[in-house]
Design an enzyme around this catalytic site. Structure first.
Site, PDB file in Angstrom:
ATOM      1  N   ASP A  31      32.976  22.916 -52.349  1.00 46.36           N
ATOM      2  CA  ASP A  31      34.127  22.026 -52.630  1.00 46.36           C
ATOM      3  C   ASP A  31      34.804  22.862 -52.797  1.00 46.36           C
ATOM      4  OD1 ASP A  31      33.348  18.931 -54.785  1.00 46.36           O
ATOM      5  OD2 ASP A  31      35.111  19.694 -55.235  1.00 46.36           O
ATOM      6  N   ASP A  47      37.445  22.923 -48.258  1.00 48.04           N
ATOM      7  CA  ASP A  47      38.109  21.809 -47.904  1.00 48.04           C
ATOM      8  C   ASP A  47      37.765  20.974 -46.881  1.00 48.04           C
ATOM      9  OD1 ASP A  47      40.018  19.248 -47.546  1.00 48.04           O
ATOM     10  OD2 ASP A  47      41.542  20.263 -48.292  1.00 48.04           O
ATOM     11  N   LEU A  67      28.456  14.532 -49.625  1.00 45.70           N
ATOM     12  CA  LEU A  67      29.122  13.707 -50.824  1.00 45.70           C
ATOM     13  C   LEU A  67      30.614  13.870 -50.733  1.00 45.70           C
ATOM     14  CD1 LEU A  67      26.450  14.631 -52.931  1.00 45.70           C
ATOM     15  CD2 LEU A  67      26.405  12.834 -51.947  1.00 45.70           C
ATOM     16  N   GLY A  68      31.225  14.704 -49.792  1.00 43.53           N
ATOM     17  CA  GLY A  68      32.598  15.260 -50.980  1.00 43.53           C
ATOM     18  C   GLY A  68      33.759  14.163 -50.118  1.00 43.53           C
ATOM     19  N   GLY A  69      34.459  13.785 -50.750  1.00 46.16           N
ATOM     20  CA  GLY A  69      35.734  13.324 -50.462  1.00 46.16           C
ATOM     21  C   GLY A  69      36.060  12.533 -51.982  1.00 46.16           C
ATOM     22  N   SER A  71      36.265   9.217 -54.915  1.00 45.82           N
ATOM     23  CA  SER A  71      35.144   8.994 -55.354  1.00 45.82           C
ATOM     24  C   SER A  71      35.352   7.405 -55.981  1.00 45.82           C
ATOM     25  CB  SER A  71      33.966   9.357 -56.396  1.00 45.82           C
ATOM     26  OG  SER A  71      35.085   9.335 -57.467  1.00 45.82           O
ATOM     27  N   HIS A 109      30.537  -0.471 -52.156  1.00 44.69           N
ATOM     28  CA  HIS A 109      32.831  -1.090 -51.606  1.00 44.69           C
ATOM     29  C   HIS A 109      32.550  -1.244 -50.152  1.00 44.69           C
ATOM     30  CE1 HIS A 109      32.604  -1.048 -55.974  1.00 44.69           C
ATOM     31  NE2 HIS A 109      32.385  -0.180 -56.453  1.00 44.69           N
ATOM     32  N   TYR A 133      38.796   3.036 -50.383  1.00 44.91           N
ATOM     33  CA  TYR A 133      38.113   3.440 -50.196  1.00 44.91           C
ATOM     34  C   TYR A 133      36.995   2.725 -49.488  1.00 44.91           C
ATOM     35  CZ  TYR A 133      34.114   5.457 -53.310  1.00 44.91           C
ATOM     36  OH  TYR A 133      32.848   5.574 -53.685  1.00 44.91           O
TER      37      TYR A 133
END
Length: 267
Positions: A31, A47, A67-69, A71, A109, A133
């Site tokens: 993270d 990053d 899972l990064g990014g 949300s 989404h 998103y």
């Protein structure tokens, strides 16, 4: 086995850390926020948009849980750089490192404008994103498909609903993915061969998203949000399925609050 988890400091990552701990498994937690590694863990501060950092993070990795990014909705430039370009960087690093399995956190989404009136939302329903998103999640799925077909990565995309310890409102009685079920889904996905798009949802009585593809890769949900229904309905009332939060997959994300003219939040 070493599993790289990006976005490990986020909500889903925090819920999954103890649930994915296994004898013989190392969780490499990545993270931009510094993390303290516990038993069976390694911590990397990096990053996801930094190619050199991601190449280093992939060393010795067998599988990736990305899972990064961001949300939630953000201005286009932020979504483009972190969610879209960041996913490309992660997949490229995985490809170069010879990683076999990659699990990508997509979202409901990606298909937010799919209407409840059309019946149960099927697996692989055509993209109908509700926000920038949501567009980033469509692109994440597309990149996953490309890296599977062209480079042979085994990729599973999870269209996650609402992953919290318990549902927070009556909408989540339909969309809830319990933390334990999220871990079950992650385990099945980390072992799945091929390319898959799977709904991330528990076996909720009020669910209207398919579980067929999830079960096809070995995911068997064990939880149902209905145990929270009486309390939530007493507080909020029975849901009106014709209203926005319930009528479309994306709920409030489909409303005018997220029109570009109203988007002032910065990541």
């Amino acid at each position: 086995m070493r599993v790289l988890m990006t976005g490990a400091a986020g909500g889903v990552g925090t819920l999954l850390r103890p649930r994915l701990a296994r004898k013989g498994r190392v969780l490499r937690l990545l993270d931009v926020v510094p993390l303290e590694a516990g038993p069976g863990e390694e911590a990397v501060t990096a990053d996801i948009t930094d190619p050199e950092a991601m190449d280093a993070a992939m060393d010795g990795v067998d599988a990736v849980l990305h899972l990064g990014g961001h949300s939630v909705e953000q201005p286009w430039a932020d979504i483009l750089q972190v969610n879209i370009h960041g996913t490309y960087v992660v997949l490229e690093a995985a490809r170069r490192a010879g990683v076999r399995h990659v699990v990508l956190a997509s979202s409901n989404h990606a298909v937010g404008f799919f209407p409840r009136g059309a019946g149960e939302a099927p697996d692989y329903v055509f993209p109908r994103p509700d926000t920038f998103y949501g567009v980033s999640k469509v692109t994440k799925e597309a990149l996953g498909s490309l890296y599977h077909d062209r480079y042979g990565l085994q990729v599973t995309c999870l269209r996650i609903g609402s992953c919290f310890e318990r549902p927070r409102d009556v909408r989540m009685l339909s969309t809830w993915l319990s933390p334990d079920d999220c871990a079950r889904l992650a385990e099945a996905s980390l072992a799945a061969d091929g390319f898959h798009v799977v709904w991330g949802v528990s076996a909720n009585t009020r669910r209207w998203w398919s579980l067929e593809e999830g079960r096809a890769i070995g995911f068997e949900p064990g939880d149902d949000s209905e145990v929270f229904a009486a309390e939530l309905i007493a507080e909020h009332g029975e849901p009106d399925l014709g209203e926005l939060p319930h009528a479309l997959v994306g709920g409030a994300f489909c409303g005018p609050r997220y029109d570009v003219e109203n988007l002032t939040v910065r990541g």
